[in-house]
Each structure stands twice: as structure tokens, then as C-alpha cells.
Design a protein around this motif. Sequence first.
Motif, PDB file in Angstrom:
ATOM      1  N   VAL A 104     -87.921-100.702 -14.467  1.00 40.69           N
ATOM      2  CA  VAL A 104     -86.745-101.367 -15.037  1.00 40.69           C
ATOM      3  C   VAL A 104     -86.298-102.510 -14.136  1.00 40.69           C
ATOM      4  O   VAL A 104     -86.018-103.630 -14.598  1.00 40.69           O
ATOM      5  N   GLU A 105     -86.252-102.261 -12.847  1.00 42.81           N
ATOM      6  CA  GLU A 105     -85.814-103.304 -11.914  1.00 42.81           C
ATOM      7  C   GLU A 105     -86.798-104.476 -11.897  1.00 42.81           C
ATOM      8  O   GLU A 105     -86.395-105.645 -11.876  1.00 42.81           O
ATOM      9  N   GLU A 106     -88.089-104.165 -11.932  1.00 45.34           N
ATOM     10  CA  GLU A 106     -89.092-105.235 -11.966  1.00 45.34           C
ATOM     11  C   GLU A 106     -89.046-106.020 -13.268  1.00 45.34           C
ATOM     12  O   GLU A 106     -89.350-107.218 -13.292  1.00 45.34           O
ATOM     13  N   SER A 107     -88.646-105.357 -14.338  1.00 46.02           N
ATOM     14  CA  SER A 107     -88.623-106.029 -15.648  1.00 46.02           C
ATOM     15  C   SER A 107     -87.633-107.183 -15.693  1.00 46.02           C
ATOM     16  O   SER A 107     -87.752-108.076 -16.541  1.00 46.02           O
ATOM     17  N   ASN A 108     -86.656-107.186 -14.800  1.00 42.13           N
ATOM     18  CA  ASN A 108     -85.689-108.282 -14.772  1.00 42.13           C
ATOM     19  C   ASN A 108     -86.338-109.626 -14.470  1.00 42.13           C
ATOM     20  O   ASN A 108     -85.789-110.675 -14.808  1.00 42.13           O
ATOM     21  N   ASN A 109     -87.506-109.579 -13.839  1.00 41.04           N
ATOM     22  CA  ASN A 109     -88.197-110.807 -13.460  1.00 41.04           C
ATOM     23  C   ASN A 109     -89.401-111.102 -14.336  1.00 41.04           C
ATOM     24  O   ASN A 109     -90.224-111.953 -14.000  1.00 41.04           O
ATOM     25  N   GLU A 110     -89.502-110.378 -15.441  1.00 42.36           N
ATOM     26  CA  GLU A 110     -90.643-110.542 -16.338  1.00 42.36           C
ATOM     27  C   GLU A 110     -90.195-111.108 -17.673  1.00 42.36           C
ATOM     28  O   GLU A 110     -89.010-111.127 -18.017  1.00 42.36           O
ATOM     29  N   GLU A 111     -91.187-111.549 -18.463  1.00 48.29           N
ATOM     30  CA  GLU A 111     -90.925-112.028 -19.814  1.00 48.29           C
ATOM     31  C   GLU A 111     -91.277-110.942 -20.817  1.00 48.29           C
ATOM     32  O   GLU A 111     -92.190-110.147 -20.576  1.00 48.29           O
ATOM     33  N   PRO A 112     -90.572-110.897 -21.944  1.00 47.34           N
ATOM     34  CA  PRO A 112     -89.449-111.763 -22.290  1.00 47.34           C
ATOM     35  C   PRO A 112     -88.176-111.368 -21.536  1.00 47.34           C
ATOM     36  O   PRO A 112     -88.004-110.216 -21.164  1.00 47.34           O
ATOM     37  N   GLN A 113     -87.300-112.342 -21.365  1.00 41.24           N
ATOM     38  CA  GLN A 113     -86.033-112.078 -20.692  1.00 41.24           C
ATOM     39  C   GLN A 113     -85.028-111.398 -21.624  1.00 41.24           C
ATOM     40  O   GLN A 113     -84.083-110.757 -21.169  1.00 41.24           O
ATOM     41  N   ALA A 114     -85.225-111.549 -22.903  1.00 42.68           N
ATOM     42  CA  ALA A 114     -84.323-110.910 -23.863  1.00 42.68           C
ATOM     43  C   ALA A 114     -84.425-109.386 -23.756  1.00 42.68           C
ATOM     44  O   ALA A 114     -85.451-108.838 -23.350  1.00 42.68           O
ATOM     45  N   ILE A 115     -83.345-108.728 -24.143  1.00 49.07           N
ATOM     46  CA  ILE A 115     -83.249-107.266 -24.091  1.00 49.07           C
ATOM     47  C   ILE A 115     -83.171-106.705 -25.506  1.00 49.07           C
ATOM     48  O   ILE A 115     -82.386-107.175 -26.334  1.00 49.07           O
ATOM     49  N   SER A 116     -84.009-105.707 -25.775  1.00 54.36           N
ATOM     50  CA  SER A 116     -83.904-104.914 -27.001  1.00 54.36           C
ATOM     51  C   SER A 116     -83.477-103.499 -26.606  1.00 54.36           C
ATOM     52  O   SER A 116     -84.019-102.936 -25.650  1.00 54.36           O
ATOM     53  N   LEU A 117     -82.516-102.966 -27.309  1.00 57.27           N
ATOM     54  CA  LEU A 117     -82.038-101.611 -27.033  1.00 57.27           C
ATOM     55  C   LEU A 117     -82.410-100.700 -28.202  1.00 57.27           C
ATOM     56  O   LEU A 117     -82.204-101.061 -29.369  1.00 57.27           O
ATOM     57  N   TYR A 118     -82.953 -99.539 -27.875  1.00 60.45           N
ATOM     58  CA  TYR A 118     -83.259 -98.543 -28.907  1.00 60.45           C
ATOM     59  C   TYR A 118     -82.484 -97.270 -28.614  1.00 60.45           C
ATOM     60  O   TYR A 118     -82.467 -96.784 -27.480  1.00 60.45           O
ATOM     61  N   LEU A 119     -81.845 -96.716 -29.633  1.00 64.17           N
ATOM     62  CA  LEU A 119     -81.070 -95.482 -29.507  1.00 64.17           C
ATOM     63  C   LEU A 119     -81.661 -94.442 -30.442  1.00 64.17           C
ATOM     64  O   LEU A 119     -81.715 -94.657 -31.658  1.00 64.17           O
ATOM     65  N   HIS A 120     -82.106 -93.327 -29.850  1.00 63.46           N
ATOM     66  CA  HIS A 120     -82.710 -92.284 -30.687  1.00 63.46           C
ATOM     67  C   HIS A 120     -81.686 -91.196 -30.981  1.00 63.46           C
ATOM     68  O   HIS A 120     -81.195 -90.521 -30.067  1.00 63.46           O
ATOM     69  N   ILE A 121     -81.393 -91.046 -32.262  1.00 65.29           N
ATOM     70  CA  ILE A 121     -80.501 -89.972 -32.733  1.00 65.29           C
ATOM     71  C   ILE A 121     -81.384 -88.960 -33.462  1.00 65.29           C
ATOM     72  O   ILE A 121     -81.834 -89.202 -34.585  1.00 65.29           O
ATOM     73  N   PRO A 122     -81.677 -87.828 -32.841  1.00 68.18           N
ATOM     74  CA  PRO A 122     -82.698 -86.929 -33.390  1.00 68.18           C
ATOM     75  C   PRO A 122     -82.235 -86.050 -34.541  1.00 68.18           C
ATOM     76  O   PRO A 122     -83.052 -85.401 -35.185  1.00 68.18           O
ATOM     77  N   PHE A 123     -80.939 -86.018 -34.809  1.00 72.12           N
ATOM     78  CA  PHE A 123     -80.407 -85.000 -35.705  1.00 72.12           C
ATOM     79  C   PHE A 123     -80.646 -85.316 -37.184  1.00 72.12           C
ATOM     80  O   PHE A 123     -80.474 -86.445 -37.635  1.00 72.12           O
ATOM     81  N   CYS A 124     -81.048 -84.294 -37.899  1.00 69.47           N
ATOM     82  CA  CYS A 124     -81.142 -84.324 -39.354  1.00 69.47           C
ATOM     83  C   CYS A 124     -80.496 -83.048 -39.873  1.00 69.47           C
ATOM     84  O   CYS A 124     -80.569 -81.998 -39.223  1.00 69.47           O
ATOM     85  N   THR A 125     -79.893 -83.131 -41.037  1.00 72.47           N
ATOM     86  CA  THR A 125     -79.268 -81.936 -41.600  1.00 72.47           C
ATOM     87  C   THR A 125     -80.255 -81.079 -42.384  1.00 72.47           C
ATOM     88  O   THR A 125     -79.971 -79.928 -42.695  1.00 72.47           O
ATOM     89  N   LYS A 126     -81.426 -81.647 -42.710  1.00 76.51           N
ATOM     90  CA  LYS A 126     -82.499 -80.876 -43.326  1.00 76.51           C
ATOM     91  C   LYS A 126     -83.818 -81.549 -42.994  1.00 76.51           C
ATOM     92  O   LYS A 126     -83.849 -82.730 -42.630  1.00 76.51           O
ATOM     93  N   LEU A 127     -84.906 -80.803 -43.107  1.00 79.00           N
ATOM     94  CA  LEU A 127     -86.221 -81.305 -42.728  1.00 79.00           C
ATOM     95  C   LEU A 127     -86.968 -81.830 -43.945  1.00 79.00           C
ATOM     96  O   LEU A 127     -87.185 -81.108 -44.916  1.00 79.00           O
ATOM     97  N   CYS A 128     -87.370 -83.091 -43.888  1.00 77.65           N
ATOM     98  CA  CYS A 128     -88.263 -83.651 -44.909  1.00 77.65           C
ATOM     99  C   CYS A 128     -89.691 -83.271 -44.527  1.00 77.65           C
ATOM    100  O   CYS A 128     -90.104 -83.481 -43.385  1.00 77.65           O
ATOM    101  N   PHE A 129     -90.438 -82.728 -45.479  1.00 79.59           N
ATOM    102  CA  PHE A 129     -91.731 -82.144 -45.143  1.00 79.59           C
ATOM    103  C   PHE A 129     -92.773 -83.171 -44.706  1.00 79.59           C
ATOM    104  O   PHE A 129     -93.765 -82.808 -44.070  1.00 79.59           O
ATOM    105  N   TYR A 130     -92.588 -84.441 -45.046  1.00 80.63           N
ATOM    106  CA  TYR A 130     -93.542 -85.470 -44.643  1.00 80.63           C
ATOM    107  C   TYR A 130     -93.275 -85.970 -43.227  1.00 80.63           C
ATOM    108  O   TYR A 130     -94.073 -86.714 -42.655  1.00 80.63           O
ATOM    109  N   CYS A 131     -92.167 -85.589 -42.639  1.00 81.08           N
ATOM    110  CA  CYS A 131     -91.665 -86.225 -41.415  1.00 81.08           C
ATOM    111  C   CYS A 131     -92.642 -86.103 -40.244  1.00 81.08           C
ATOM    112  O   CYS A 131     -93.152 -85.024 -39.950  1.00 81.08           O
ATOM    113  N   GLY A 132     -92.867 -87.235 -39.573  1.00 78.75           N
ATOM    114  CA  GLY A 132     -93.671 -87.255 -38.366  1.00 78.75           C
ATOM    115  C   GLY A 132     -92.856 -87.650 -37.152  1.00 78.75           C
ATOM    116  O   GLY A 132     -93.408 -87.878 -36.079  1.00 78.75           O
TER     117      GLY A 132
END
Length: 456
Positions: free
Chosen positions: A39-67
Amino acid sequence: MIDQKLLDKYNLPLPRYTSYPPATFFHEDFTPKDYIRAVEESNNEEPQAISLYLHIPFCTKLCFYCGCTTHISRNNELYDEYIEALIKEIEIIATHIDTSRPVTQIHWGGGTPNALSTDQVEKIMNAIYHNFNTGNDSEIAMECNPAYLTKNYIQQLLKMGFNRISLGIQDFDEKILLAVNRDPSALPVQEIIEQLHNGGASVNLDFIYGLPYQTPDSFSETIRQAIEVDPDRIVTFSYAHVPWVKSHQKTLEKNGIPGPEEKMAMFLKGREEMVKAGYVPIGMDHFALPQDQLSIALKNKTLHRNFQGYSTRETTGQVYAFGMSAISQLHNAYAQNTKNIPEYMRAVKKGEPATQKGYLTDNTDIAVREIINEIMCNNRLNWKEVAERIHKSEDELKAVTRFDPNQLLPLTEDGLVTFNREEITVTEKGRFLVRNIAALFDPKLKTAKKQFSKTI
């Protein structure tokens, strides 16, 4: 457009190449300390832009195709505890990032992110706004299950700054939804799209083909209904049947799963409808209106792809991911959090990253990644352009990919590519088998030990 004999010939188990190397190469020798260093080294690498991903794992029911990596629960106390850990993780990692760098993308995935209340969503968004440099141009997107969307929920998302919503429709046929254990949309889809468009947000509609009871005609009808409600993008995912990874998928076998020939017929008929309506094919599975930024990027040969999906080369960022199982995708490393929710929360509460495994990329990996991205996204490989972009020579690129032009001859004979000394071009027919073409440039493929889904 493409005959069955050719599809049978190339229907092989291969990586999807949403990353390079694929996640099957991640290993547990990669530690939380390695992640912090990356992470610290990434500050000096390209691309300089930041993308943030947030994983919310919760589902109220299971879809059978889900991977996906999910956790079936309606326990709001667990949701709150998880959110506290997620915010803590954001704060920990943000201290190692140069937060003057711009955030161009924020993506909520799952699971079912809209299983959370809008108050819970807002709490997380406030933490992001507090710790990172977001602007008016940032794309803020959420994957939503339309079965749990209300008009008030949508309005609250718009107020928080969300400007792209992906609706997981999967199919409009309720018999098919019932077979895969998924609820239909609570509101008419057209009303949802109109409200989002009126609020200035763009809309993706996501569908899966290859499910029980689907036929080419039924899938074509679903796509026609999608076109009628005027989304900005339509996404058609091929169902990946991997019961050795997701045992619940075996449930679908009792109602019969369409084979490769029928699946391709579904895709082709759906594709025909979308192209006829003016949508532009993007990569393997996206279709966008001509004025969409993805369509413009494809025309300009500046399309890009990461774990969050397709983007432009100008707006993509290094991906810093938060939440259980979330994968950070940096210039020099991949890092994946533990898939165990209690373990994830324990680690973060101690002030440590929840990294379980990862991979440090070397110069060869970075070069191959750039080449495979170019083929997968922009349907071509211009050796000189890629070499200049990553400060290598053309000969170096050919050496690291072990490129042999003779390997392209069978693809040329089958009408999948054309090539000369300067450039390899994927034909219209070849776009259906682009994973096969990309695999020729993957020196690690022969050493891969895991099973992959088939290309069709």
C-alpha cells in the motif's frame, strides 16, 4: 456469426482474466505486513487515482447460482458489528495512503449491499468522505437486489452521492427466478430506472444466462424487456457452474442446466437484440449506449478492466478493498482478506489488516497483465503502444509472454484474429473467444493447479 464446431473446439477451462495473475496464484505466505508495504509503495506507482471497493457479504437468502462470497443472515447486530470493523479497516489503511490522491471510483459489492439500512450505508460513506479525497467526478456505485429496493431507499442513496446502480435482475421470468431461489423486483423496474435517471444516476441491468428453464427465446424476450426500460448498460453474465467450489449450485442440476450450445445461442440472440437497439458490445459481457463512457473508451482504444468491472484508462485507479474476502488490486500486489467474518472482525479490531493471502507482482507479471488487458478490453495488441506505456521494448514484451507467431496461425485460419509484425487484432468472431486468445500470452497457465470455468 460463429459456428458450433468452432465453439466446441475452443470451449476450454480458462481463467476469466479479471486479474493477472488470476486469483488462483494467491498464496498465504503473503502477510498483512506485505500488504501494508505494498500500500505504501503504491503511492508512488501508476495509476495515481484511487478506486475503493467495499464488500458487504450479507444476503437474506441464498440464490442457488451464486458464486460470490456471501453470508446468509438477517442479524442486524451482526451487520452493525461488521460495519464497525469495516470503518476501522478504512481508517487503518487510509493512514498508509497519500490521501491527496483522487478517488475516482467507489464500488459496493456483495453479497447484497442493499441488505443494509440506509443509515448503515450512510455511516460507511461518511467514513469514506472523512478519510479520502472524493470529488464531484467520483463514480459511486452499488450492486442492488431490486427485491429489496423501495423508492425511499433509492432517494436516500441519491442523497448520499450514489450515481450508478447495478440492478441484479438475472431474468424477468418468475419461473426461472423461483428455480434459482431469487425474488423478483419489488417495484416495476421501469419505475426504478426512471427515479434513478431523474436523480442523475446511471443504471446497469445485470442478467445471467445458462440457468434452469432458460431457452434462447426466453432469454431474448428478457433482453427485449430490458431494452424497453432504457438502462445505460446491460450486462449478460454466463452462469459458471462450479459445484466443486460452491456446493449449493448442485441444486440447479435437478431442473437441468443448459449446455454450451444452448448457452451460446442465448447469448447470441440476446446480443443481436441489444446491437439492433443501438447498444455497443463492451468486452466479454457488457453492452452500453453509444454515448456511455465505456463505448467512447472502446472507440478510442482506452478501455480498461479490474475486479470492479470495465472502466476507462483515465478513470481507473489502484483498488483498495475493504471487508471480508475483499481483494485489493495494486500496481505491485494483490491482497485478499480472510473469508471468515469473525476472523476478519477480530483482526481489524486489533488494528491489523485482515489479509489472508496475496501475491507480489514482478515486472513480468505487470507486462503480461498489460498485454492481456489490452486484448480483453480493446480487442487488439499493438506491441509498440503497450511497450511505450510500461517502458519496455517490444522484444522484451515478446520474450516475457513467450510469444510465438506460429501459435496465432490456427486462430487466423479459424477467423479469430488477424496479425502483422506491429499489431494483433481480434476479429468480430474472435470476440466470442477472447479468453482463448488472451491465454496464448499467459506464461503461467501451464503451471496453474486450479480448475477454471469453461469459456462458454
